[in-house]
Scaffold this motif. Structure first.
Motif, PDB file in Angstrom:
ATOM      1  N   ASN A  59      12.946  -9.222  -4.403  1.00 25.36           N
ATOM      2  CA  ASN A  59      11.878  -8.492  -4.207  1.00 25.36           C
ATOM      3  C   ASN A  59      10.799  -9.214  -5.049  1.00 25.36           C
ATOM      4  O   ASN A  59      10.820 -10.305  -5.880  1.00 25.36           O
ATOM      5  N   THR A 204      17.393  -7.243   6.410  1.00 29.68           N
ATOM      6  CA  THR A 204      16.869  -7.558   5.023  1.00 29.68           C
ATOM      7  C   THR A 204      16.927  -8.388   4.042  1.00 29.68           C
ATOM      8  O   THR A 204      16.660  -9.184   4.023  1.00 29.68           O
ATOM      9  N   TYR A 207      16.226 -12.011   6.585  1.00 32.53           N
ATOM     10  CA  TYR A 207      15.068 -11.443   7.258  1.00 32.53           C
ATOM     11  C   TYR A 207      14.372 -12.401   5.463  1.00 32.53           C
ATOM     12  O   TYR A 207      13.550 -13.974   5.944  1.00 32.53           O
ATOM     13  N   CYS A 208      14.097 -11.478   4.893  1.00 33.03           N
ATOM     14  CA  CYS A 208      14.037 -12.188   3.342  1.00 33.03           C
ATOM     15  C   CYS A 208      13.995 -13.135   3.166  1.00 33.03           C
ATOM     16  O   CYS A 208      12.898 -14.043   2.583  1.00 33.03           O
ATOM     17  N   GLY A 342       8.652  -9.119   5.451  1.00 36.04           N
ATOM     18  CA  GLY A 342       9.905  -9.637   5.511  1.00 36.04           C
ATOM     19  C   GLY A 342      10.292  -9.571   4.169  1.00 36.04           C
ATOM     20  O   GLY A 342      11.551  -8.712   2.974  1.00 36.04           O
ATOM     21  N   PHE A 343       8.875  -9.712   2.805  1.00 40.03           N
ATOM     22  CA  PHE A 343       9.073  -9.247   1.353  1.00 40.03           C
ATOM     23  C   PHE A 343       8.957  -7.213   1.315  1.00 40.03           C
ATOM     24  O   PHE A 343       9.619  -6.792   0.954  1.00 40.03           O
ATOM     25  N   THR A 346      12.624  -5.913   2.490  1.00 37.48           N
ATOM     26  CA  THR A 346      13.405  -5.462   1.417  1.00 37.48           C
ATOM     27  C   THR A 346      12.878  -4.266   0.489  1.00 37.48           C
ATOM     28  O   THR A 346      13.601  -4.000  -0.238  1.00 37.48           O
TER      29      THR A 346
END
Length: 573
Positions: A59, A204, A207-208, A342-343, A346
């Motif tokens: 994050n 998540t 992806y992130c 993506g961010f 998450t």
């Protein structure tokens, strides 16, 4: 009369109801989400715990940690050392708080009842509720900034919307729009129970992770290496603090940023299939993902400085610059769209899992008849509008102070929890006494354990003066106040740990050896129950005829079950 009937109908409608056949006690002290979790609901293996901590690592706040420390005057090596040391400490103290949940499958809400007393447990509970409100709001604000990037990537004209809010609001019209959209889009995930978090964790985290790696590769390729930020020296000119003190402050603030999740570790560890799953998942993530993400954030920020001549420590700001505030090429806007998404994913699910669900559990502990995890999570999300997180995020210094302040009050709680469960009770508690007031061994004096409150006060009393000085940026405050504040987590933990231990030795409560005879909630498998010295619940013996009850066990289970139904009937201990 009709009015009373209508009120009664509404009351029955909003009340929670449990399945008695599954031991789902629902009253003033328990509901389905508070009682010990049965094996069927314990679905978290090592990947779920890895995924949970991955959400906390993948994050924006972890990405920008080194940059915050660089702003405080540390070098790159010193900043990374702070992060490594902090993660070691976080792992250790998280395990302390989570072990009760792994053993007895109860959460923070219930765990505090044997330390603080049945009514006294509301003291830490109320503080946790407030922190959940704050963290949910902060995460919604961060997610809103990412949402702005997503909208701008699709509709560049979004940036042309005039700002109708005053400068004193510390938020713009565009940011408020992003905040609302992120908040609203997160709501459907509140209906997902923690037992089914595996798929969101998987999506998540993958992806992130791919998005961050892509951003790292792009920045290094365009900048042809890292920029001057990565090699800058320590700059403490004019500072009243030496490097060791700055590092201690940064360690303290980093732990403080995670303290809210550490103290309620049992809320999620209770979903674990085994203790080894928790250990493997937690350690592998905190020592791998957490450190790597911070390092990647440092490299990308440094490389971006080489590209743009400015430091962008906040990913939404960097993504906006990459696509020229929406006026860049179509390729840059498409790339920034998927990176911001993506961010945002998450941040959104981390907010739901780590903040809203935790808040739901705490609110359920305060109003068990009417609030379960889902309802509590919704209330926690609604509170985000009252908190106004943009005021907390107004500046880097304010944000650092806000992060540090949380550990001042939470560390003493951890000290009490650790001393009580591991040393005083030696890992043995009576579950049936945690869900009733009358006849409970944890009733103490009018429901309050008078040993806990003074121990907690003693933990934060030496550091609260420094907290006040830091919040008000009072340079005239005595240096000693700041020094105590810079190590507030360690001081708070060990003072409360020691004081609580001493008070219980000097004034023994008489319930330290209290245990149940039988598993009356169906919380354990047959082998788990016997390892704890309990008679297994009948359903735990299904398919295991060799473990059938003997006559003594039938008597023990019957008396224990009766004690739950009739509080005046004491369980033999």
């Amino acid at each position: 009369m009709s009015f009373r009937r209508n009120v009664s109908r509404v009351n029955e409608l909003v009340k929670l109801h449990g399945d008695e056949a599954k031991h789902e006690q629902t009253d003033s002290w328990a509901n389905r989400d508070l009682i010990p979790l049965p094996p069927s609901r314990r679905t978290w293996g090592w990947f779920e715990f890895f995924g949970y901590w991955t959400l906390n690592s993948l994050n924006v706040s972890v990405w920008q940690l080194p940059n915050t420390f660089l702003s405080a005057g540390l070098s790159v090596k010193q900043s990374m050392a702070v992060i490594v040391v902090s993660n070691v400490i976080i792992t250790m103290f998280t395990s302390f708080c989570a072990w009760c949940g792994l053993t007895y499958h109860i959460g923070f809400t219930i765990q505090n009842r044997y330390s603080w007393g049945m009514r006294g447990s509301y003291i830490p509970l109320i503080q946790r509720v407030m922190l959940n409100f704050i963290w949910t709001a902060i995460q919604c604000y961060t997610g809103g900034l990412l949402t702005n990037v997503i909208i701008t990537a699709v509709w560049p004209s979004f940036q042309d919307i005039p700002n109708h809010l005053p400068a004193s609001a510390n938020v713009t019209t565009q940011e408020m729009v992003g905040f609302f959209i992120f908040w609203f889009c997160s709501l459907p995930f509140l209906w997902l129970p923690p037992e089914k978090f595996r798929l969101p964790f998987l999506v998540t985290s993958i992806y992130c992770s791919l998005g961050m790696i892509s951003l790292l590769i792009w920045s290094l390729a365009v900048a042809k290496g890292v920029g001057p930020l990565f090699t800058q020296g320590t700059n403490t000119t004019g500072s009243r603090w030496t490097i060791p003190w700055i590092m201690l402050n940064c360690i303290n603030s980093n732990i403080g940023s995670t303290a809210a999740g550490m103290v309620n570790g049992s809320d999620f560890s209770r979903y674990g299939k085994s203790k080894s799953a928790f250990i493997i998942g937690t350690i592998s993530c905190l020592f791998a993902v957490g450190i790597i993400v911070s390092f990647m954030g440092l490299v990308v920020t440094s490389a971006a400085q080489n590209i743009y001549g400015e430091i962008y420590w906040n990913p939404p700001d960097l993504l906006m610059r990459i696509m020229g505030n929406g006026r860049g090429s179509a390729k840059s806007r498409v790339a920034c769209f998927f990176l911001a998404l993506g961010f945002a994913l998450t941040s959104g699910f981390q907010n739901v899992c780590g903040n809203a669900v935790a808040g739901g559990i705490d609110l359920a502990g305060m109003f068990p008849r009417y609030i379960n995890i889902r309802r509590g999570a919704i209330l926690t999300f609604l509170a985000a509008w009252i908190v106004q997180p943009w005021q907390l995020e107004a500046g880097a210094a304010t944000f650092l102070t806000a992060l540090s302040s949380f550990s001042v009050f939470l560390a003493p709680m951890m000290g009490i929890m650790t001393a009580d469960f591991f040393l005083l009770r030696r890992g043995r508690i009576a579950l049936s006494h945690l869900f009733r007031l009358e006849g409970s061994a944890y009733y103490y004096a009018l429901g309050f354990n008078l040993r806990a409150l003074p121990a907690w006060l003693a933990g934060w009393a030496p550091t609260v003066g420094g907290l006040n000085a830091a919040v008000h940026a009072d340079d005239s405050a005595p240096r000693a106040l700041y020094e105590l504040y810079y190590v507030s987590f360690f001081i708070g933990f060990f003072i409360s740990f020691s004081v609580f231990l001493a008070l219980n030795v000097l004034f023994p409560p008489g319930n330290l050896d209290t245990t149940d005879d039988a598993d009356v909630y169906g919380a354990f498998t047959a082998s788990e129950a016997r390892a704890l010295g309990l008679v297994p619940a009948p359903e735990a013996l299904d398919g295991e005829p060799e473990l059938a009850y003997g006559e003594a066990e039938k008597v023990a289970y019957g008396s224990a079950e009766k004690a739950v139904e009739d509080p005046d009937e004491e369980i033999k201990v």
